[in-house]
Design a protein around this motif. Structure first.
Motif, PDB file in Angstrom:
ATOM      1  N   GLU A 195       0.820  -1.214   0.000  1.00 17.80           N
ATOM      2  CA  GLU A 195       0.000   0.000   0.000  1.00 17.80           C
ATOM      3  C   GLU A 195       0.854   1.265   0.000  1.00 17.80           C
ATOM      4  O   GLU A 195       0.500   2.261  -0.634  1.00 17.80           O
ATOM      5  CB  GLU A 195      -0.938  -0.009   1.209  1.00 17.80           C
ATOM      6  CG  GLU A 195      -2.024  -1.074   1.124  1.00 17.80           C
ATOM      7  CD  GLU A 195      -2.957  -1.037   2.317  1.00 17.80           C
ATOM      8  OE1 GLU A 195      -2.816  -0.115   3.146  1.00 17.80           O
ATOM      9  OE2 GLU A 195      -3.838  -1.912   2.406  1.00 17.80           O
ATOM     10  N   ASP A 196       1.970   1.236   0.734  1.00 19.54           N
ATOM     11  CA  ASP A 196       2.854   2.413   0.743  1.00 19.54           C
ATOM     12  C   ASP A 196       3.361   2.731  -0.662  1.00 19.54           C
ATOM     13  O   ASP A 196       3.390   3.894  -1.081  1.00 19.54           O
ATOM     14  CB  ASP A 196       4.047   2.187   1.675  1.00 19.54           C
ATOM     15  CG  ASP A 196       3.681   2.352   3.144  1.00 19.54           C
ATOM     16  OD1 ASP A 196       2.508   2.662   3.432  1.00 19.54           O
ATOM     17  OD2 ASP A 196       4.569   2.170   3.997  1.00 19.54           O
ATOM     18  N   CYS A 197       3.762   1.693  -1.388  1.00 15.59           N
ATOM     19  CA  CYS A 197       4.308   1.912  -2.728  1.00 15.59           C
ATOM     20  C   CYS A 197       3.223   2.332  -3.721  1.00 15.59           C
ATOM     21  O   CYS A 197       3.493   3.097  -4.653  1.00 15.59           O
ATOM     22  CB  CYS A 197       5.042   0.667  -3.216  1.00 15.59           C
ATOM     23  SG  CYS A 197       6.625   0.405  -2.371  1.00 15.59           S
TER      24      CYS A 197
ATOM     25  N   GLY B 124       0.860   4.229  -2.857  1.00 13.66           N
ATOM     26  CA  GLY B 124       0.781   5.651  -2.546  1.00 13.66           C
ATOM     27  C   GLY B 124       1.877   6.450  -3.214  1.00 13.66           C
ATOM     28  O   GLY B 124       1.640   7.544  -3.737  1.00 13.66           O
ATOM     29  N   TRP B 125       3.109   5.906  -3.237  1.00 18.76           N
ATOM     30  CA  TRP B 125       4.216   6.603  -3.898  1.00 18.76           C
ATOM     31  C   TRP B 125       3.991   6.678  -5.407  1.00 18.76           C
ATOM     32  O   TRP B 125       4.352   7.675  -6.050  1.00 18.76           O
ATOM     33  CB  TRP B 125       5.546   5.920  -3.589  1.00 18.76           C
ATOM     34  CG  TRP B 125       6.052   6.194  -2.209  1.00 18.76           C
ATOM     35  CD1 TRP B 125       6.237   5.298  -1.195  1.00 18.76           C
ATOM     36  CD2 TRP B 125       6.417   7.469  -1.681  1.00 18.76           C
ATOM     37  NE1 TRP B 125       6.694   5.928  -0.077  1.00 18.76           N
ATOM     38  CE2 TRP B 125       6.825   7.255  -0.339  1.00 18.76           C
ATOM     39  CE3 TRP B 125       6.459   8.761  -2.208  1.00 18.76           C
ATOM     40  CZ2 TRP B 125       7.256   8.305   0.486  1.00 18.76           C
ATOM     41  CZ3 TRP B 125       6.883   9.815  -1.386  1.00 18.76           C
ATOM     42  CH2 TRP B 125       7.271   9.579  -0.069  1.00 18.76           C
TER      43      TRP B 125
ATOM     44  N   LYS C 153       1.147   7.022  -6.856  1.00 19.03           N
ATOM     45  CA  LYS C 153       0.184   8.106  -7.059  1.00 19.03           C
ATOM     46  C   LYS C 153       0.853   9.469  -6.980  1.00 19.03           C
ATOM     47  O   LYS C 153       0.391  10.439  -7.590  1.00 19.03           O
ATOM     48  CB  LYS C 153      -0.940   8.010  -6.023  1.00 19.03           C
ATOM     49  CG  LYS C 153      -1.858   6.807  -6.222  1.00 19.03           C
ATOM     50  CD  LYS C 153      -2.909   6.727  -5.132  1.00 19.03           C
ATOM     51  CE  LYS C 153      -3.820   5.526  -5.344  1.00 19.03           C
ATOM     52  NZ  LYS C 153      -4.829   5.390  -4.250  1.00 19.03           N
ATOM     53  N   ARG C 154       1.967   9.535  -6.234  1.00 21.13           N
ATOM     54  CA  ARG C 154       2.726  10.786  -6.136  1.00 21.13           C
ATOM     55  C   ARG C 154       3.718  10.934  -7.288  1.00 21.13           C
ATOM     56  O   ARG C 154       4.537  11.846  -7.288  1.00 21.13           O
ATOM     57  CB  ARG C 154       3.492  10.834  -4.814  1.00 21.13           C
ATOM     58  CG  ARG C 154       2.609  10.880  -3.579  1.00 21.13           C
ATOM     59  CD  ARG C 154       3.500  10.943  -2.339  1.00 21.13           C
ATOM     60  NE  ARG C 154       2.752  11.004  -1.100  1.00 21.13           N
ATOM     61  CZ  ARG C 154       2.397   9.946  -0.371  1.00 21.13           C
ATOM     62  NH1 ARG C 154       2.732   8.727  -0.789  1.00 21.13           N
ATOM     63  NH2 ARG C 154       1.728  10.081   0.745  1.00 21.13           N
TER      64      ARG C 154
ATOM     65  N   ARG D 158       4.130   9.695  10.548  1.00 25.42           N
ATOM     66  CA  ARG D 158       3.485  10.687   9.692  1.00 25.42           C
ATOM     67  C   ARG D 158       4.462  11.793   9.297  1.00 25.42           C
ATOM     68  O   ARG D 158       4.521  12.214   8.147  1.00 25.42           O
ATOM     69  CB  ARG D 158       2.265  11.280  10.398  1.00 25.42           C
ATOM     70  CG  ARG D 158       1.501  12.305   9.553  1.00 25.42           C
ATOM     71  CD  ARG D 158       0.326  12.848  10.337  1.00 25.42           C
ATOM     72  NE  ARG D 158      -0.654  11.818  10.606  1.00 25.42           N
ATOM     73  CZ  ARG D 158      -1.620  11.493   9.751  1.00 25.42           C
ATOM     74  NH1 ARG D 158      -1.730  12.107   8.589  1.00 25.42           N
ATOM     75  NH2 ARG D 158      -2.494  10.546  10.063  1.00 25.42           N
TER      76      ARG D 158
ATOM     77  N   THR E 251       9.548   4.777   5.862  1.00 27.03           N
ATOM     78  CA  THR E 251       8.435   5.198   5.001  1.00 27.03           C
ATOM     79  C   THR E 251       8.878   5.369   3.553  1.00 27.03           C
ATOM     80  O   THR E 251       8.038   5.410   2.653  1.00 27.03           O
ATOM     81  CB  THR E 251       7.848   6.532   5.485  1.00 27.03           C
ATOM     82  OG1 THR E 251       8.845   7.568   5.338  1.00 27.03           O
ATOM     83  CG2 THR E 251       7.411   6.446   6.940  1.00 27.03           C
TER      84      THR E 251
END
Length: 222
Positions: A57-59, A61-62, A64-65, A166, A195
């Motif tokens: 999930e973290d990747c 998110g990356w 999407k950035r 965060r 992160t």
């Protein structure tokens, strides 16, 4: 000989390779060596996180950035033992501990990267470097016998270890030093991937400076 970590006396098992000096004896006793856990099994193919998903999930998110970092490869799991060893190495200035990582670092790196890459260690601020007396990322990179480019300068002096998860997603602040990275395949080197904010931020700057492909290599994946 004495174990580099626990300092107990131990006798390494002899072999023809050792007798012929083709391979050095381990600097750690078997008990300490067994407590280093190499990353194996199901992992995110982008960041080395232990995961049943191909991309965690973290990747996602990356992605999407619009990250430009292609992949992170890590060597060890961040268990309680590694936390203590990293604390000694990084915060208590025990530089000699770098030798405990040499064999695994070189093996894992060679499994994933070719010899035509350039290493960019994540820098410390000048005050942090004066405090620790060495840059742990540069020490890890030195094990690989590949050219280093000191293309980044840190302008954020706050310790990552003092930040919340965060806060770490914001990343460190860097600027470019002017060292040439144009057209080069770059591997960013750091001690710990948590992160990913640090290496993703560094990758963006290097990409904007003309780097062709950018990866990261970290000692530990937490």
């Amino acid at each position: 000989m004495k174990c580099l970590i626990c300092h107990d006396e131990w006798v390494p098992a002899m072999s023809f390779a050792l007798l012929l000096t083709l391979r050095q004896a381990d600097v750690c006793c078997p008990r300490c060596r067994a407590r280093f856990i190499r990353l194996h099994g199901n992992r995110c193919e982008r960041c080395s996180r232990l995961s049943d998903q191909a991309i965690c999930e973290d990747c996602i998110g990356w992605e999407k950035r619009k990250t430009v970092l292609k992949q992170n490869v890590s060597v060890y799991m961040y268990n309680d033992w590694m936390k203590e060893v990293i604390n000694r190495f990084k915060f208590r200035g025990d530089y000699a501990l770098i030798e405990a990582f040499r064999h695994d670092v070189r093996r894992v790196f060679d499994e994933h990267f070719s010899s035509d890459v350039f290493l960019v260690p994540i820098p410390l601020s000048s005050s942090r470097l004066a405090e620790r007396r060495f840059n742990q990322a540069e020490a890890i990179a030195s094990l690989l016998s590949l050219p280093m480019i000191f293309a980044l300068q840190r302008i954020d002096d706050e310790k990552q270890s003092k930040k919340t998860r965060r806060e770490r997603f914001v990343g460190l602040k860097f600027c470019l030093t002017g060292e040439d990275v144009a057209g080069k395949r770059i591997v960013i080197v750091d001690d710990l991937y948590t992160t990913g904010a640090t290496v993703h931020e560094a990758a963006k700057l290097l990409y904007d400076a003309g780097a062709r492909e950018i990866y990261s290599f970290t000692l530990v994946r937490s």
